[in-house]
Design a protein around this motif. Structure first.
Motif, PDB file in Angstrom:
ATOM      1  N   ILE A  36      52.566  48.943  41.981  1.00 16.25           N
ATOM      2  CA  ILE A  36      53.878  48.532  41.480  1.00 16.25           C
ATOM      3  C   ILE A  36      54.157  47.122  41.982  1.00 16.25           C
ATOM      4  O   ILE A  36      53.863  46.789  43.132  1.00 16.25           O
ATOM      5  N   SER A  37      54.761  46.299  41.120  1.00 15.17           N
ATOM      6  CA  SER A  37      55.259  44.990  41.527  1.00 15.17           C
ATOM      7  C   SER A  37      56.782  45.091  41.583  1.00 15.17           C
ATOM      8  O   SER A  37      57.416  45.568  40.639  1.00 15.17           O
ATOM      9  N   VAL A  38      57.357  44.666  42.695  1.00 19.00           N
ATOM     10  CA  VAL A  38      58.789  44.824  42.948  1.00 19.00           C
ATOM     11  C   VAL A  38      59.381  43.493  43.377  1.00 19.00           C
ATOM     12  O   VAL A  38      58.745  42.729  44.106  1.00 19.00           O
ATOM     13  N   LYS A  39      60.626  43.216  42.938  1.00 20.53           N
ATOM     14  CA  LYS A  39      61.369  42.050  43.418  1.00 20.53           C
ATOM     15  C   LYS A  39      62.538  42.529  44.270  1.00 20.53           C
ATOM     16  O   LYS A  39      63.253  43.452  43.892  1.00 20.53           O
ATOM     17  N   SER A  40      62.703  41.874  45.413  1.00 17.25           N
ATOM     18  CA  SER A  40      63.744  42.250  46.361  1.00 17.25           C
ATOM     19  C   SER A  40      64.229  41.014  47.105  1.00 17.25           C
ATOM     20  O   SER A  40      63.490  40.043  47.253  1.00 17.25           O
ATOM     21  N   GLU A  41      65.457  41.074  47.594  1.00 16.32           N
ATOM     22  CA  GLU A  41      65.959  39.991  48.440  1.00 16.32           C
ATOM     23  C   GLU A  41      65.441  40.125  49.867  1.00 16.32           C
ATOM     24  O   GLU A  41      65.428  39.166  50.613  1.00 16.32           O
ATOM     25  N   TYR A  42      65.011  41.318  50.249  1.00 21.85           N
ATOM     26  CA  TYR A  42      64.539  41.543  51.608  1.00 21.85           C
ATOM     27  C   TYR A  42      63.120  41.015  51.761  1.00 21.85           C
ATOM     28  O   TYR A  42      62.262  41.281  50.923  1.00 21.85           O
ATOM     29  N   PRO A  43      62.837  40.269  52.818  1.00 19.73           N
ATOM     30  CA  PRO A  43      61.496  39.686  52.998  1.00 19.73           C
ATOM     31  C   PRO A  43      60.514  40.664  53.661  1.00 19.73           C
ATOM     32  O   PRO A  43      60.316  40.642  54.872  1.00 19.73           O
ATOM     33  N   PHE A  44      59.909  41.507  52.870  1.00 19.66           N
ATOM     34  CA  PHE A  44      58.897  42.415  53.398  1.00 19.66           C
ATOM     35  C   PHE A  44      57.658  41.632  53.789  1.00 19.66           C
ATOM     36  O   PHE A  44      57.446  40.511  53.347  1.00 19.66           O
ATOM     37  N   SER A  45      56.808  42.245  54.602  1.00 19.59           N
ATOM     38  CA  SER A  45      55.573  41.596  55.048  1.00 19.59           C
ATOM     39  C   SER A  45      54.362  42.319  54.476  1.00 19.59           C
ATOM     40  O   SER A  45      54.395  43.526  54.252  1.00 19.59           O
ATOM     41  N   ILE A  68      50.531  44.939  49.636  1.00 21.06           N
ATOM     42  CA  ILE A  68      49.243  44.247  49.714  1.00 21.06           C
ATOM     43  C   ILE A  68      49.372  42.750  49.471  1.00 21.06           C
ATOM     44  O   ILE A  68      48.449  42.003  49.766  1.00 21.06           O
ATOM     45  N   TRP A  69      50.504  42.311  48.900  1.00 21.86           N
ATOM     46  CA  TRP A  69      50.738  40.874  48.756  1.00 21.86           C
ATOM     47  C   TRP A  69      52.231  40.608  48.663  1.00 21.86           C
ATOM     48  O   TRP A  69      53.010  41.484  48.296  1.00 21.86           O
ATOM     49  N   VAL A  70      52.612  39.393  49.056  1.00 22.89           N
ATOM     50  CA  VAL A  70      54.010  38.952  49.009  1.00 22.89           C
ATOM     51  C   VAL A  70      54.036  37.552  48.421  1.00 22.89           C
ATOM     52  O   VAL A  70      53.273  36.681  48.836  1.00 22.89           O
ATOM     53  N   ASP A  71      54.901  37.345  47.431  1.00 25.74           N
ATOM     54  CA  ASP A  71      55.098  36.021  46.828  1.00 25.74           C
ATOM     55  C   ASP A  71      56.507  35.592  47.166  1.00 25.74           C
ATOM     56  O   ASP A  71      57.482  36.132  46.658  1.00 25.74           O
ATOM     57  N   GLU A  72      56.630  34.626  48.051  1.00 23.94           N
ATOM     58  CA  GLU A  72      57.946  34.158  48.508  1.00 23.94           C
ATOM     59  C   GLU A  72      58.710  33.394  47.434  1.00 23.94           C
ATOM     60  O   GLU A  72      59.918  33.297  47.490  1.00 23.94           O
ATOM     61  N   TYR A  73      58.018  32.812  46.472  1.00 27.94           N
ATOM     62  CA  TYR A  73      58.680  31.972  45.470  1.00 27.94           C
ATOM     63  C   TYR A  73      58.231  32.322  44.060  1.00 27.94           C
ATOM     64  O   TYR A  73      57.605  31.528  43.385  1.00 27.94           O
ATOM     65  N   GLU A  83      58.811  38.656  45.555  1.00 32.10           N
ATOM     66  CA  GLU A  83      58.045  39.640  44.794  1.00 32.10           C
ATOM     67  C   GLU A  83      56.958  40.218  45.687  1.00 32.10           C
ATOM     68  O   GLU A  83      56.289  39.481  46.411  1.00 32.10           O
ATOM     69  N   ILE A  84      56.793  41.534  45.638  1.00 27.01           N
ATOM     70  CA  ILE A  84      55.770  42.183  46.448  1.00 27.01           C
ATOM     71  C   ILE A  84      54.907  43.078  45.569  1.00 27.01           C
ATOM     72  O   ILE A  84      55.379  43.622  44.577  1.00 27.01           O
ATOM     73  N   GLY A  85      53.655  43.194  45.937  1.00 28.69           N
ATOM     74  CA  GLY A  85      52.738  44.106  45.280  1.00 28.69           C
ATOM     75  C   GLY A  85      52.490  45.287  46.186  1.00 28.69           C
ATOM     76  O   GLY A  85      52.177  45.115  47.371  1.00 28.69           O
TER      77      GLY A  85
END
Length: 104
Positions: A36-45, A68-73, A83-85
């Motif tokens: 799943i790809s998710v967008k959130s305001e919280y900065p997961f690692s 497994i991945w984080v896109d800050e922008y 966005e997080i994977g």
């Protein structure tokens, strides 16, 4: 070119992410059988383990996975959304049936 192993289904759906005994609202942007790809305001690692809850056919369905991945922008640097994977761990049958139904 997209090098994904699985077909993705795009669309928006609300999700609740539970991490470290806290709950965060997020939006699913795309799904597959195992991710799943998710967008959130919280900065997961990357490598965080999370629990998620989505609604399928008006019932809550629990999912667990690892980031497994984080896109800050994602797309817009000024956006507060990250966005997080998420790689799903043993997705339940309700979820798998839902993905099959929307991907056909």
């Amino acid at each position: 070119m997209d090098n994904r192993n699985e077909k993705r289904v795009y669309g928006l759906k609300k999700v609740i992410i539970k991490s470290e005994k806290k709950r965060y609202s997020a939006i699913i942007t795309n799904v597959s059988y195992n991710g799943i790809s998710v967008k959130s305001e919280y900065p997961f690692s990357s490598s965080d383990f999370i629990d998620m809850e989505i609604e399928i056919d008006r019932k809550p369905v629990s999912l667990q996975g690892s980031i497994i991945w984080v896109d800050e922008y994602p797309s817009h640097p000024e956006s507060p959304l990250k966005e997080i994977g998420v790689a799903l761990n043993d997705p339940p049958d309700d979820y798998l049936s839902y993905i099959k139904g929307i991907s056909e």
